[in-house]
Write an enzyme that holds these catalytic residues in place. Structure first.
Site, PDB file in Angstrom:
ATOM      1  N   CYS A  70       0.833  -1.209   0.000  1.00 27.29           N
ATOM      2  CA  CYS A  70       0.000   0.000   0.000  1.00 27.29           C
ATOM      3  C   CYS A  70       0.869   1.261   0.000  1.00 27.29           C
ATOM      4  O   CYS A  70       1.873   1.348   0.698  1.00 27.29           O
ATOM      5  CB  CYS A  70      -0.909  -0.013   1.224  1.00 27.29           C
ATOM      6  SG  CYS A  70      -2.055   1.372   1.263  1.00 27.29           S
ATOM      7  N   CYS A  74       0.580   4.519   6.996  1.00 30.55           N
ATOM      8  CA  CYS A  74      -0.037   4.350   8.322  1.00 30.55           C
ATOM      9  C   CYS A  74       0.917   3.584   9.246  1.00 30.55           C
ATOM     10  O   CYS A  74       1.309   2.450   8.947  1.00 30.55           O
ATOM     11  CB  CYS A  74      -1.356   3.601   8.186  1.00 30.55           C
ATOM     12  SG  CYS A  74      -2.404   4.266   6.876  1.00 30.55           S
ATOM     13  N   CYS A  77       0.434  -0.171  10.298  1.00 30.18           N
ATOM     14  CA  CYS A  77      -0.068  -1.167   9.345  1.00 30.18           C
ATOM     15  C   CYS A  77       1.020  -2.034   8.728  1.00 30.18           C
ATOM     16  O   CYS A  77       2.020  -1.542   8.180  1.00 30.18           O
ATOM     17  CB  CYS A  77      -0.863  -0.472   8.240  1.00 30.18           C
ATOM     18  SG  CYS A  77      -1.707  -1.653   7.170  1.00 30.18           S
ATOM     19  N   CYS A 114     -16.778  -8.739   5.271  1.00 29.44           N
ATOM     20  CA  CYS A 114     -16.062  -7.475   5.075  1.00 29.44           C
ATOM     21  C   CYS A 114     -14.803  -7.709   4.246  1.00 29.44           C
ATOM     22  O   CYS A 114     -13.920  -8.466   4.653  1.00 29.44           O
ATOM     23  CB  CYS A 114     -15.704  -6.898   6.439  1.00 29.44           C
ATOM     24  SG  CYS A 114     -14.802  -5.354   6.306  1.00 29.44           S
ATOM     25  N   CYS A 145     -19.685  -5.650   3.247  1.00 27.52           N
ATOM     26  CA  CYS A 145     -18.933  -4.481   3.692  1.00 27.52           C
ATOM     27  C   CYS A 145     -17.625  -4.457   2.917  1.00 27.52           C
ATOM     28  O   CYS A 145     -17.047  -5.522   2.638  1.00 27.52           O
ATOM     29  CB  CYS A 145     -18.650  -4.584   5.191  1.00 27.52           C
ATOM     30  SG  CYS A 145     -17.659  -3.199   5.814  1.00 27.52           S
ATOM     31  N   CYS A 205     -19.378   2.228   8.651  1.00 25.95           N
ATOM     32  CA  CYS A 205     -18.615   1.554   9.708  1.00 25.95           C
ATOM     33  C   CYS A 205     -17.356   2.403   9.905  1.00 25.95           C
ATOM     34  O   CYS A 205     -16.539   2.504   8.989  1.00 25.95           O
ATOM     35  CB  CYS A 205     -18.264   0.135   9.247  1.00 25.95           C
ATOM     36  SG  CYS A 205     -17.114  -0.735  10.335  1.00 25.95           S
ATOM     37  N   ARG A 277     -17.857  -2.596  17.815  1.00 26.57           N
ATOM     38  CA  ARG A 277     -17.147  -3.858  17.552  1.00 26.57           C
ATOM     39  C   ARG A 277     -15.838  -3.931  18.321  1.00 26.57           C
ATOM     40  O   ARG A 277     -14.986  -3.044  18.208  1.00 26.57           O
ATOM     41  CB  ARG A 277     -16.883  -4.034  16.058  1.00 26.57           C
ATOM     42  CG  ARG A 277     -16.231  -5.391  15.754  1.00 26.57           C
ATOM     43  CD  ARG A 277     -16.136  -5.711  14.269  1.00 26.57           C
ATOM     44  NE  ARG A 277     -17.423  -5.595  13.649  1.00 26.57           N
ATOM     45  CZ  ARG A 277     -17.705  -4.761  12.652  1.00 26.57           C
ATOM     46  NH1 ARG A 277     -16.767  -4.007  12.138  1.00 26.57           N
ATOM     47  NH2 ARG A 277     -18.912  -4.696  12.155  1.00 26.57           N
TER      48      ARG A 277
HETATM   49  N1  SAM Z   1      -6.692   0.526   3.172  1.00 25.43           N
HETATM   50  C1  SAM Z   1      -7.954   0.740   3.714  1.00 25.43           C
HETATM   51  C2  SAM Z   1      -7.993   1.827   4.757  1.00 25.43           C
HETATM   52  O1  SAM Z   1      -6.985   2.149   5.318  1.00 25.43           O
HETATM   53  O2  SAM Z   1      -9.071   2.327   5.002  1.00 25.43           O
HETATM   54  C3  SAM Z   1      -8.589  -0.501   4.295  1.00 25.43           C
HETATM   55  C4  SAM Z   1      -7.775  -1.493   5.079  1.00 25.43           C
HETATM   56  S1  SAM Z   1      -7.096  -0.926   6.631  1.00 25.43           S
HETATM   57  C5  SAM Z   1      -6.063  -2.285   7.022  1.00 25.43           C
HETATM   58  C6  SAM Z   1      -8.459  -0.994   7.753  1.00 25.43           C
HETATM   59  C7  SAM Z   1      -8.253  -0.613   9.182  1.00 25.43           C
HETATM   60  O3  SAM Z   1      -7.603  -1.655   9.886  1.00 25.43           O
HETATM   61  C8  SAM Z   1      -7.404   0.584   9.487  1.00 25.43           C
HETATM   62  O4  SAM Z   1      -8.092   1.784   9.304  1.00 25.43           O
HETATM   63  C9  SAM Z   1      -7.062   0.373  10.941  1.00 25.43           C
HETATM   64  O5  SAM Z   1      -8.032   0.979  11.766  1.00 25.43           O
HETATM   65  C10 SAM Z   1      -7.118  -1.149  11.093  1.00 25.43           C
HETATM   66  N2  SAM Z   1      -5.776  -1.697  11.343  1.00 25.43           N
HETATM   67  C11 SAM Z   1      -4.805  -1.866  10.432  1.00 25.43           C
HETATM   68  N3  SAM Z   1      -3.686  -2.374  10.993  1.00 25.43           N
HETATM   69  C12 SAM Z   1      -3.953  -2.514  12.312  1.00 25.43           C
HETATM   70  C13 SAM Z   1      -3.176  -2.963  13.430  1.00 25.43           C
HETATM   71  N4  SAM Z   1      -1.924  -3.360  13.303  1.00 25.43           N
HETATM   72  N5  SAM Z   1      -3.774  -2.985  14.647  1.00 25.43           N
HETATM   73  C14 SAM Z   1      -5.054  -2.576  14.787  1.00 25.43           C
HETATM   74  N6  SAM Z   1      -5.816  -2.138  13.767  1.00 25.43           N
HETATM   75  C15 SAM Z   1      -5.278  -2.089  12.540  1.00 25.43           C
HETATM   76  C1  DTB Z   2     -11.375  -2.518  11.373  1.00 28.05           C
HETATM   77  O1  DTB Z   2     -11.648  -1.530  12.084  1.00 28.05           O
HETATM   78  N1  DTB Z   2     -10.541  -3.473  11.738  1.00 28.05           N
HETATM   79  C2  DTB Z   2     -10.412  -4.443  10.670  1.00 28.05           C
HETATM   80  C3  DTB Z   2     -11.395  -3.913   9.601  1.00 28.05           C
HETATM   81  N2  DTB Z   2     -11.865  -2.709  10.170  1.00 28.05           N
HETATM   82  C4  DTB Z   2     -10.987  -3.774   8.221  1.00 28.05           C
HETATM   83  C5  DTB Z   2      -9.020  -4.626  10.249  1.00 28.05           C
HETATM   84  C6  DTB Z   2      -8.110  -5.024  11.378  1.00 28.05           C
HETATM   85  C7  DTB Z   2      -6.779  -5.250  10.802  1.00 28.05           C
HETATM   86  C8  DTB Z   2      -5.834  -5.788  11.791  1.00 28.05           C
HETATM   87  C9  DTB Z   2      -4.475  -5.944  11.268  1.00 28.05           C
HETATM   88  C10 DTB Z   2      -4.285  -6.939  10.169  1.00 28.05           C
HETATM   89  O2  DTB Z   2      -4.999  -7.962  10.084  1.00 28.05           O
HETATM   90  O3  DTB Z   2      -3.395  -6.714   9.349  1.00 28.05           O
HETATM   91 FE1  SF4 Z   3      -2.836   1.115   3.410  1.00 31.24          FE
HETATM   92 FE2  SF4 Z   3      -2.757  -0.110   5.749  1.00 31.24          FE
HETATM   93 FE3  SF4 Z   3      -3.051   2.511   5.667  1.00 31.24          FE
HETATM   94 FE4  SF4 Z   3      -5.068   0.912   4.827  1.00 31.24          FE
HETATM   95  S1  SF4 Z   3      -4.286   1.078   6.907  1.00 31.24           S
HETATM   96  S2  SF4 Z   3      -4.294   2.757   3.822  1.00 31.24           S
HETATM   97  S3  SF4 Z   3      -3.868  -0.769   3.973  1.00 31.24           S
HETATM   98  S4  SF4 Z   3      -1.245   1.365   4.952  1.00 31.24           S
END
Ligand code: SAM
Ligand code: DTB
Ligand code: SF4
Length: 345
Positions: A70, A74, A77, A114, A145, A205, A277
């Site tokens: 990506c 973030c 992530c 989702c 979703c 959501c 959630r």
């Molecule tokens: N790329 C899209 C976005 O950022 O909206 C969708 C996928 S992103 C992985 C969805 C959500 O997962 C993020 O907004 C964040 O709140 C959650 N998330 C991602 N990595 C995480 C982590 N290591 N621990 C907890 N929540 C996480």
């Molecule tokens: C949300 O708030 N948590 C989910 C979903 N929306 C997309 C994602 C959690 C991701 C946790 C880290 C991972 O699996 O990489």
């Molecule tokens: Fe990309 Fe992860 Fe950020 Fe979603 S949360 S925009 S997948 S870097």
């Protein structure tokens, strides 16, 4: 002692949102967050019982339809191309595979599916396949979703026409702390996409992450921002940071479990009719912490042993916890597609 009489509903709420409040002040919310734990939980649980069956939990299942690589940075992530987390990038998944996985999820009791993509925003060339996924998953009787990053008006219109029920787009933290965590987009851009999704008539959501080194005030501000949107998000995921090696937040100090419970309780009080959630991070929580979260008003979880890339409790572990707590999975009313335990005020 905290004043337990303050109403969660008020006459000043806009028409059409069934009398819910959208005028929470930061001071009010902060006072709730800091109240004696028993007072906070009593109030949150009272609100919860007023609008929901307290022993029923909605179950969603996640699938990463496009993993890694990506462009966004973030800090939490595993899927950002900026961090060396070791997650390999994939292409967008084929339709058949998505539908096979969705069938399995339905058989395991999930009512909402989702689909998440590691994108800043979807590309025009991917929209046909994304819409076909929505149509196919919906035809299986699941709520749909997606979480695909930022959307244009055109993207939103196409997804809505395909039948997408919910769009997940988290604000993640407070406006103040946002730039400490993400530099490739702004908090305001996040709110823009949420407004577009709502405008198009999709369910929202939106939640965030706690345990990223933020102050309690940031948690409070994040929830006040969500509660003061023109309409509360139907689902509010509260994630506990999963500290992924290779990401900037790998060494973040784990949030105190009771502070996490306080965050859930505040979400429940500020957004009484939303599904709150208990989202990522359950493998790092004790049964007791999860039980307190359910008491405080959490009434939705992700099921299945993988989230997007990180681990989640397996089905047996969750089944044991549900049995110990006397919790049951929520069923979706097949006639309306609506969860059948939401109670009107
Ligand atoms: N790329 C899209 C976005 O950022 O909206 C969708 C996928 S992103 C992985 C969805 C959500 O997962 C993020 O907004 C964040 O709140 C959650 N998330 C991602 N990595 C995480 C982590 N290591 N621990 C907890 N929540 C996480
Ligand atoms: C949300 O708030 N948590 C989910 C979903 N929306 C997309 C994602 C959690 C991701 C946790 C880290 C991972 O699996 O990489
Ligand atoms: Fe990309 Fe992860 Fe950020 Fe979603 S949360 S925009 S997948 S870097």
């Amino acid at each position: 002692m905290m004043d337990l009489r303050t109403p969660e509903t008020s006459c000043s709420s806009p028409e059409g949102d069934r009398g819910l409040r959208h005028d929470w002040t930061r001071a009010e919310a902060q006072a709730l967050y800091e109240a004696p734990f028993n007072d906070l939980l009593y109030r949150a649980h009272t609100v919860h019982r007023r609008f929901f069956d307290p022993n029923t939990v909605q179950m969603s299942r996640l699938l990463s339809i496009k993993t890694g690589g990506c462009a966004e940075d973030c800090g939490y992530c595993s899927q950002s191309a900026h961090h060396a987390s070791g997650v390999a990038a994939t292409k967008l998944m084929a339709l058949e595979r998505v539908l096979d996985e969705a069938k399995r999820a339905r058989e395991a009791g999930a009512t909402r599916y989702c689909m998440g993509a590691a994108w800043r925003s979807p590309k025009e060339r991917d929209m046909d396949l994304l819409c076909a996924m929505v149509e196919g998953v919906r035809a299986l009787g699941l709520e749909t979703c997606m979480t695909l990053g930022m959307l244009t008006d055109g993207d939103v219109a196409r997804l809505k026409t395909a039948g997408l029920d919910y769009y997940n787009h988290n604000i993640d933290t407070s406006e103040r702390y946002y730039s400490e965590i993400i530099t490739t987009r702004t908090f305001a851009e996040r709110l823009d996409t949420l407004a577009r999704v709502r405008e198009a008539g999709m369910k929202v959501c939106a939640g965030g992450i706690v345990g990223m080194g933020e102050e309690p005030e940031d948690r409070v501000d994040m929830l006040v921002t969500l509660a003061n949107l023109p309409q509360h998000p139907e689902s509010v995921p509260i994630n506990m940071l999963i500290a992924v090696p290779g990401t900037p937040l790998a060494g973040a100090e784990k949030i105190d479990a009771l502070d996490f419970v306080r965050t859930i309780a505040l979400a429940r009080i500020l957004m009484p009719k939303s599904y709150v959630r208990l989202s990522a991070g359950r493998t790092n929580m004790s049964e007791e912490t999860q039980a307190l979260c359910f008491f405080a008003g959490a009434n939705s979880i992700f099921v299945g042993d993988v989230l997007l890339t990180a681990e989640n409790p397996d089905e047996d572990t969750d089944a044991q916890l549900f049995a110990k707590l006397g919790l049951k999975p929520q069923e979706t009313d097949p006639r309306s597609g609506e969860p059948d335990n939401a109670q009107d005020a």
